[in-house]
Design an enzyme around this catalytic site. Structure first.
Site, mmCIF file in Angstrom:
data_model
loop_
_atom_site.group_PDB
_atom_site.id
_atom_site.type_symbol
_atom_site.label_atom_id
_atom_site.label_comp_id
_atom_site.label_asym_id
_atom_site.label_seq_id
_atom_site.Cartn_x
_atom_site.Cartn_y
_atom_site.Cartn_z
ATOM 1 N N GLU A 121 0.849 -1.183 0.000
ATOM 2 C CA GLU A 121 0.000 0.000 0.000
ATOM 3 C C GLU A 121 0.893 1.243 0.000
ATOM 4 O O GLU A 121 1.835 1.289 0.788
ATOM 5 C CB GLU A 121 -0.915 0.044 1.237
ATOM 6 C CG GLU A 121 -1.908 1.195 1.138
ATOM 7 C CD GLU A 121 -2.908 1.232 2.302
ATOM 8 O OE1 GLU A 121 -2.838 0.377 3.187
ATOM 9 O OE2 GLU A 121 -3.728 2.135 2.286
ATOM 10 N N GLY A 261 3.053 2.169 10.798
ATOM 11 C CA GLY A 261 2.780 1.344 11.970
ATOM 12 C C GLY A 261 2.630 -0.124 11.624
ATOM 13 O O GLY A 261 3.262 -0.987 12.219
ATOM 14 N N ALA A 262 1.755 -0.404 10.655
ATOM 15 C CA ALA A 262 1.483 -1.793 10.306
ATOM 16 C C ALA A 262 0.648 -1.821 9.039
ATOM 17 O O ALA A 262 0.206 -0.779 8.556
ATOM 18 C CB ALA A 262 0.722 -2.494 11.429
ATOM 19 N N GLU A 264 -2.447 -4.138 6.806
ATOM 20 C CA GLU A 264 -3.536 -5.110 6.958
ATOM 21 C C GLU A 264 -3.625 -6.144 5.850
ATOM 22 O O GLU A 264 -4.713 -6.706 5.637
ATOM 23 C CB GLU A 264 -4.858 -4.333 7.023
ATOM 24 C CG GLU A 264 -5.278 -3.646 5.702
ATOM 25 C CD GLU A 264 -4.883 -2.182 5.583
ATOM 26 O OE1 GLU A 264 -3.939 -1.757 6.276
ATOM 27 O OE2 GLU A 264 -5.512 -1.461 4.785
ATOM 28 N N ASN A 265 -2.547 -6.481 5.152
ATOM 29 C CA ASN A 265 -2.587 -7.479 4.075
ATOM 30 C C ASN A 265 -3.476 -8.668 4.448
ATOM 31 O O ASN A 265 -3.414 -9.182 5.555
ATOM 32 C CB ASN A 265 -1.181 -8.003 3.803
ATOM 33 C CG ASN A 265 -0.155 -6.913 3.852
ATOM 34 O OD1 ASN A 265 -0.228 -5.982 3.076
ATOM 35 N ND2 ASN A 265 0.760 -6.986 4.794
ATOM 36 N N HIS A 297 -6.643 -2.384 15.032
ATOM 37 C CA HIS A 297 -6.850 -1.613 13.798
ATOM 38 C C HIS A 297 -6.656 -2.502 12.568
ATOM 39 O O HIS A 297 -7.510 -2.551 11.683
ATOM 40 C CB HIS A 297 -5.875 -0.431 13.788
ATOM 41 C CG HIS A 297 -5.951 0.429 12.570
ATOM 42 N ND1 HIS A 297 -6.687 1.595 12.526
ATOM 43 C CD2 HIS A 297 -5.396 0.306 11.336
ATOM 44 C CE1 HIS A 297 -6.580 2.142 11.330
ATOM 45 N NE2 HIS A 297 -5.793 1.384 10.581
ATOM 46 N N GLU A 298 -5.537 -3.193 12.520
ATOM 47 C CA GLU A 298 -5.259 -4.019 11.331
ATOM 48 C C GLU A 298 -6.256 -5.168 11.243
ATOM 49 O O GLU A 298 -6.699 -5.539 10.155
ATOM 50 C CB GLU A 298 -3.823 -4.547 11.353
ATOM 51 C CG GLU A 298 -2.739 -3.475 11.505
ATOM 52 C CD GLU A 298 -2.872 -2.292 10.578
ATOM 53 O OE1 GLU A 298 -3.432 -2.443 9.473
ATOM 54 O OE2 GLU A 298 -2.428 -1.182 10.961
ATOM 55 N N HIS A 301 -9.513 -3.959 9.809
ATOM 56 C CA HIS A 301 -9.441 -3.726 8.364
ATOM 57 C C HIS A 301 -9.946 -4.929 7.568
ATOM 58 O O HIS A 301 -10.316 -4.781 6.414
ATOM 59 C CB HIS A 301 -8.006 -3.434 7.933
ATOM 60 C CG HIS A 301 -7.637 -1.978 7.902
ATOM 61 N ND1 HIS A 301 -8.451 -1.009 7.362
ATOM 62 C CD2 HIS A 301 -6.514 -1.330 8.308
ATOM 63 C CE1 HIS A 301 -7.848 0.167 7.446
ATOM 64 N NE2 HIS A 301 -6.669 0.008 8.021
ATOM 65 N N GLU A 320 -9.768 4.065 6.266
ATOM 66 C CA GLU A 320 -8.929 4.483 7.406
ATOM 67 C C GLU A 320 -9.729 5.229 8.473
ATOM 68 O O GLU A 320 -9.572 4.971 9.664
ATOM 69 C CB GLU A 320 -7.732 5.308 6.929
ATOM 70 C CG GLU A 320 -6.748 4.525 6.051
ATOM 71 C CD GLU A 320 -6.197 3.261 6.722
ATOM 72 O OE1 GLU A 320 -6.330 3.105 7.945
ATOM 73 O OE2 GLU A 320 -5.627 2.409 6.000
HETATM 74 N N1 ARG Z 1 -3.138 0.774 5.746
HETATM 75 C C1 ARG Z 1 -2.119 0.897 6.746
HETATM 76 C C2 ARG Z 1 -2.841 1.174 8.041
HETATM 77 O O1 ARG Z 1 -3.358 2.220 8.274
HETATM 78 C C3 ARG Z 1 -1.107 1.967 6.476
HETATM 79 C C4 ARG Z 1 -0.400 1.853 5.169
HETATM 80 C C5 ARG Z 1 0.513 2.991 4.966
HETATM 81 N N2 ARG Z 1 1.023 3.031 3.640
HETATM 82 C C6 ARG Z 1 1.602 4.104 3.092
HETATM 83 N N3 ARG Z 1 1.987 4.035 1.886
HETATM 84 N N4 ARG Z 1 1.762 5.201 3.716
HETATM 85 O O2 ARG Z 1 -3.030 0.332 8.823
HETATM 86 ZN ZN ZN Z 2 -5.426 1.566 8.622
#
Ligand code: ARG
Ligand code: ZN
Length: 874
Positions: A121, A261-262, A264-265, A297-298, A301, A320
C-alpha cells in the site's frame, strides 16, 4: 503530474485470477506472474493498448496465451509496460527480476535484517510485478514461494496454506491460496528464519482459526500482549459489529524496518515490530496500549478495507477513518473511555488542527495529489474517524449498527466510495445527510463562536452559535456544515439541568442534549430556569471544531470541578491553563492567580477521582499547542512561560506532589490494568513537577526510580527527567541504560529519543553527535524517527533555535534521506509546514531550507509535493 478525483475512470481491463511464483533471493528475486485478463464491459474503450504499472522491474519474458511477444508488440517505459492491441480475453505471462537488498524505500519487496517482506500500500505492488495496480481491480491470488531452506525456513503469503514441497536442491516451496478477491495493495509475502507463537480462536459461528505471530527468534518472549490483544479484537468485532474472521489462519509478522505502523494485508499482517513486541521491562504503558490499538486496527481492516475496499485512493478515509473510529472505540471499551477520548482529542488537536491550518491542508477526501503516500495523514485518519463518530452520534448506536450491517452486506467484495458508505447511513436512518457530506470535501477546522444571554425575568437562557470555516487559496468555503453539538447546562451546585427548548413539546433530556447546527447561525432558547446556568459546550468533543466562548476563569474552574462530562472537565482545565500561559507569554511578570493554584491543588488531591484523569488535568498544554494559539509563535517566550508556570505550581504544591508520588507507587508485580496505568501516570507526573527545579532530593528520588524500576514506564520517565536536569546523574544514567539495552533495538530507540527531546540548550549538538553513533542509521525508520523525528517535532524550543541551526539540520537530513526513502524524507520535511507562523527571521531561515531542497536535482515526487506546496501558498 497531479492526479485528480474528477478524472476517475473505471479500469479498461479486469483481472480475474492471479498466479504468482517467486524465486526469492535477497540480491535477485524472480517473479513470474500469470494474469487472467478480460476487457471491462463497464469501461469505455481506449486506444486498444493495455497499460500495466511497473517500476524498477527488469523484464525477462512476456507472453500472451502462451505466445512470447515480439518487441514490436510491446513497449517498456520507466513506470509502465504497454502491450499493443491485446485480445478481449487472454492470459498474460510475465517474468521480471527485482533486487530486494537494494530497496531502501521499503516499498515493494525488501530486506529487513535477514527477512524478506513486502509493503504494497498504496502503490508498492508495481515494484514487484507488472499489474493494474489500482484498488478497483480485485482478483483471487495464488502465490508460490521458492527459497533456500536454510536462510528462509518460513515462507508466508496471503490466504490459506496450500502445501509445501522440498525441492531437494537445498530449496523448498510453499503454496498459498487466497479465496477472497482483493486489490493488489493487500498482497504480501514474508520469508525468513522466524520464531512462531501459535494460538487459536473459535469464531462465533464455530470456525476454528489458527493464530500465529512470527518474530525474530530473540523476541520470542515479547509476544503475549499482542496475541491477547488480537483475540480481544476478534471477539469485540463479533459482538459490536457482527463481523467474523473468514480464513483458516491469521498471521502477523513483526519486522524491524517499516515506514508506518502496520499493514492489513489479507490474512498476513506485516507490522512494525514496535507495535508487536512488549515485555514490562522493555515497553511502556503507552507502548502496550499502542500495540493493543494497532493490532485491533489491522484486524478490523479485514472488513473495513479488505472485504470492502476503496474504489480509488481519494476514498482512503473510507477504510482508514472508519477503521480508526473502530479501533478507538475498541480501546475505549478495553480501558478507560474518558482517558482514551482525551488522548485521541489531544492527538487531533496536536497533529490534525495544525495540518488543517497550514499549506498542506486538504479535505478528508482530497481532490488531488501528486504522491498518494503524502496523504496518509492525520486529516484522512483522525479527522476521518471524527466524521464517522459524528454520524454515530446523529444516528444513535442502534441505527448506526443497522447501517453498518447494510454496508457490509451490500458492498461485500466490492471497491466503493465514501458516498456508498454515507448512503447506508441515510437508508438505515431515513435521514438526509447531503449537507453532512460537505465535511468530506471541506478543508480547514470550523470555528464555532458561541454567545449567550440570560433573561432573569423570564428564566430564559439563550445560546447563539455562529460557524465559520476560513477559506484558503485552494480550498473555498463550501457553506455551513451540519454540526452535532452536545451540550449541558449546569446549575449553581454543578448539577445538570433539564434542557427544555422553548418551542419543544417533548420531555427534555436532563443531562446532555445534541443540537444539530445546519445554518451559519443558530439560536436556542432554554426555558424554565431559575438562575443563569454555566454552559458545558461540545461535550465529549462531539465535532472536530474549535469553540470560542468567553468563559470566565471562575466558570472554567467550576466546570473543572463539576462537569458530569469527564472530557469537558479536562478540557476546562486545559483552557484555563492555556489562557494563563498565553497571558504569561505576553506579560512574563504577571502573577499566577491564587484560584488557579487552588484548582490545581483540588485536582491533584481529589482522592475520589481517577488518578489517570488527574494526571491528564495536571499536564500543561504543550509548547506546540500554545504556539498554535498565537498569530506569531513566540518560541522562547512560550518555553519560558511554561517552565515558569511549572515552577510556580511546584513551589505552591511541593508537599502535595511528594504525597502523590508516594501514594501512587506500586509494589508487587507489574499490572496492565487501567487503574495501575493511571497510578503510574500520576506518580510520574508528580515526579516531573518535583524535578522542575533540579532539587537534589528530587534528583535522588528520580535516580532511585531509574535504578530500581522494573518496568520501562518508570525507568524511561526517570531517565527523561534526569536528562532534562543534566549533569553527572544524567550521564551516568544514559550510560547504564545504553549498556543494559544496546542489544534491543526498540529500547535503544528510546535512548536516542530522550536525548533528542532534551530541554538542555546543547540538545542539537548532542543530536548531531549521535548521528555518528555506531548504533545510528538513517535506514531504519524507527531509529530515524527516534532521533531526527523527535528532535524536529517534539523539541520546539531547540528545533526553532533563532540561529536556524535546527532548520539546517533538518534540510541536511531530508536531502540525505530522499534518495534512500522518499516517504520518510517527505514526512520529516513536514516539520517546516508552519513556517509562516514564525517571526520574519525564522521564516527566512525555514524558507531558505525549503528552497534549498526544491533546488536539489532528482527530487522524489513525495518531497517535491511537500516542499512546493509548503512554499507556494499563503
Ligand atoms: N493501511 C495501513 C494502516 O493504516 C497503512 C499503510 C501505509 N502506507 C503508506 N503508503 N503510507 O493500517
Ligand atoms: Zn489503517
Amino acid at each position: 503530474p497531479t492526479i485528480h478525483l474528477k478524472d476517475y475512470r473505471p479500469p479498461e481491463f479486469l483481472i480475474d485470477r492471479v498466479e504468482l511464483r517467486f524465486e526469492l533471493d535477497a540480491e535477485v528475486t524472480r517473479v513470474e506472474a500469470l494474469l487472467q485478463m478480460r476487457r471491462n464491459p463497464a469501461a469505455t474503450r481506449g486506444d486498444g493498448d493495455l497499460h500495466l504499472d511497473g517500476e524498477q522491474l527488469e523484464l525477462e519474458h512476456v507472453a500472451i496465451d502462451g505466445r512470447p511477444l515480439p518487441p514490436a508488440e510491446y513497449r517498456v517505459e520507466s513506470e509502465a509496460l504497454i502491450l499493443h492491441h491485446v485480445p478481449d480475453r487472454f492470459r498474460l505471462e510475465t517474468r521480471v527480476r527485482i533486487h530486494p537488498m537494494l530497496n531502501t524505500a521499503l516499498e515493494g519487496l525488501y530486506q529487513s535484517g535477514t527477512l524478506l517482506c513486502t509493503q504494497c500500500e498504496a502503490q508498492g505492488f508495481r515494484r514487484i510485478t507488472y499489474f493494474l495496480d489500482r484498488p478497483d481491480v480485485m482478483a483471487c491470488y495464488t502465490t508460490t514461494l521458492v527459497a533456500d531452506k536454510g536462510r528462509y525456513p518460513v515462507l508466508l503469503a496471503n490466504g490459506n496454506p496450500a502445501g509445501t514441497e522440498d525441492l531437494g536442491d537445498g530449496r523448498h516451496l510453499a503454496r498459498w491460496e487466497d479465496p477472497f478477491p482483493k486489490p493488489s495493495y493487500l498482497f504480501a509475502l514474508v520469508a525468513g528464519d522466524l520464531h512462531e507463537v501459535a494460538d487459536r480462536f473459535t469464531t462465533a459461528s464455530g470456525r476454528d482459526v489458527a493464530l500465529r505471530l512470527y518474530v525474530e527468534p530473540e523476541n520470542h518472549d515479547k509476544c503475549d500482549h499482542a496475541m491477547r490483544s488480537l483475540k480481544k479484537a476478534m471477539r469485540w468485532d463479533e459482538e459490536r459489529y457482527g463481523r467474523e474472521y473468514d480464513l483458516d489462519v491469521y498471521l502477523i509478522v513483526a519486522v524491524g524496518h517499516f515506514n508506518m505502523g502496520a499493514m492489513e494485508n489479507k490474512g498476513l499482517n506485516v507490522f512494525n515490530a514496535k507495535y508487536v513486541l512488549a515485555r514490562p521491562d522493555t515497553a511502556t504503558d503507552q507502548d502496550f496500549l499502542g500495540i493493543e490499538g494497532v493490532i485491533a486496527h489491522e484486524y478490523f481492516h479485514n472488513w473495513t478495507g479488505n472485504r470492502i475496499t476503496c474504489r480509488d485512493w481519494f476514498q482512503l478515509s473510507l477504510k482508514e477513518g472508519f477503521t480508526v473510529y473502530r479501533d478507538q472505540e475498541f480501546s475505549a471499551d478495553m480501558g478507560s473511555r474518558d482517558v482514551k477520548r482525551i488522548a485521541d482529542v489531544r492527538t487531533l488537536r496536536a497533529r490534525q488542527f495544525p495540518e488543517d491550518a497550514g499549506p498542506l491542508a486538504h479535505p478528508v477526501r482530497p481532490e488531488s495529489y501528486i504522491e498518494i503516500n503524502n496523504f496518509y495523514t492525520a486529516t484522512v485518519y483522525e479527522k476521518g474517524a471524527e466524521l464517522v463518530r459524528m454520524q454515530v452520534l446523529l444516528l444513535g448506536p442502534e441505527v448506526f449498527r443497522r447501517a453498518t450491517d447494510l454496508y457490509f452486506t451490500r458492498h461485500d467484495g466490492a471497491a466503493v466510495t465514501i458516498e456508498d458508505f454515507v448512503r447506508c447511513m441515510e437508508e438505515a436512518s431515513g435521514r438526509d445527510l447531503t449537507q453532512f457530506m460537505r465535511w468530506y470535501s471541506q478543508a480547514g477546522t470550523p470555528e464555532l463562536t458561541v454567545t449567550d444571554d440570560w433573561d432573569a425575568a423570564d428564566g430564559v437562557y439563550t445560546l447563539t452559535f455562529r460557524q465559520q470555516t476560513a477559506p484558503s487559496a485552494n480550498h473555498p468555503s463550501l457553506g455551513p456544515l451540519h454540526i452535532p453539538v452536545a451540550i449541558g447546562l449546569l446549575d449553581g451546585a454543578g448539577r445538570d439541568l433539564p434542557l427544555r427548548i422553548a418551542e419543544d413539546t417533548a420531555e427534555p433530556p436532563s443531562g446532555t442534549r445534541v443540537l444539530e447546527l445546519r445554518r451559519e447561525e443558530a439560536t436556542y432558547r432554554f426555558v424554565g430556569l431559575r438562575a443563569r446556568p454555566v454552559p458545558s459546550l461540545l461535550r465529549g468533543f462531539s465535532a472536530p471544531v474549535r469553540v470560542r466562548y468567553d468563559y470566565s476563569d471562575d466558570d472554567l474552574m467550576f466546570l473543572m470541578a463539576h462537569d458530569s462530562d469527564g472530557f469537558n472537565r479536562w478540557d476546562a482545565a486545559q483552557t484555563l491553563a492555556q489562557r494563563l500561559l498565553l497571558r504569561l507569554v505576553a506579560e512574563p511578570e504577571a502573577a499566577v492567580p491564587e484560584g488557579f493554584v487552588a484548582a490545581f491543588r483540588r485536582a491533584l488531591t481529589d482522592h475520589e477521582a481517577d488518578p489517570a484523569l488527574r494526571a491528564e488535568v495536571l499536564k500543561l498544554p504543550s509548547e506546540a499547542h500554545l504556539g498554535e494559539q498565537m498569530a506569531i509563535v513566540d518560541v522562547d517566550g512560550i518555553h519560558r512561560a511554561r517552565e515558569g508556570l511549572k515552577q510556580a505550581i511546584l513551589a505552591a504544591l511541593r508537599d502535595e506532589f511528594r504525597a502523590a508520588y508516594e501514594d501512587h507507587r506500586d509494589a508487587g508485580p507489574y499490572e496492565l490494568t487501567p487503574a495501575a496505568i493511571g497510578r503510574r501516570a500520576l506518580k510520574n507526573l508528580a515526579l516531573g513537577y518535583l524535578m522542575q527545579d533540579g532539587d537534589a532530593e528530587a534528583v535522588d528520588l528520580c535516580t532511585a526510580q531509574f535504578e530500581a524500576g522494573t518496568n520501562m514506564t518508570d525507568v524511561i520517565a526517570a531517565l527523561g527527567l534526569l536528562v532534562d536536569a543534566g549533569g553527572a546523574p544524567a550521564e551516568r544514567a544514559l550510560d547504564t541504560f545504553y549498556r543494559r539495552w544496546s542489544g534491543d533495538p526498540l529500547v535503544l530507540d528510546k535512548w536516542f529519543a530522550v536525548q533528542a527531546a532534551s530541554k538542555r540548550p546543547d540538545a542539537l549538538a548532542r543530536v548531531e553527535a549521535l548521528l555518528g553513533h555506531e548504533a545510528f542509521t538513517l535506514r531504519n525508520p524507527n531509529r530515524l524517527r527516534s532521533l531526527v523525528g523527535v528532535f524536529c517535532n517534539l523539541n520546539p524550543v531547540r528545533f526553532h533555535a533563532a540561529d536556524g541551526a535546527g532548520y539546517r539540520f533538518l534540510g541536511d537530513r531530508v536531502l540525505e534521506l530522499d534518495p534512500l526513502n522518499p516517504q520518510m524524507a517527505s514526512r520529516l520535511l513536514q516539520a517546516l509546514a508552519r513556517w509562516r507562523c514564525y517571526d520574519p527571521d525564522r521564516q527566512a531561515r525555514m524558507r531558505a531550507q525549503l528552497e534549498r531542497i526544491l533546488d536539489a536535482v532528482e527530487l522524489s515526487k513525495d518531497v517535491y509535493e511537500v516542499a512546493s506546496k509548503t512554499l507556494g501558498e499563503k
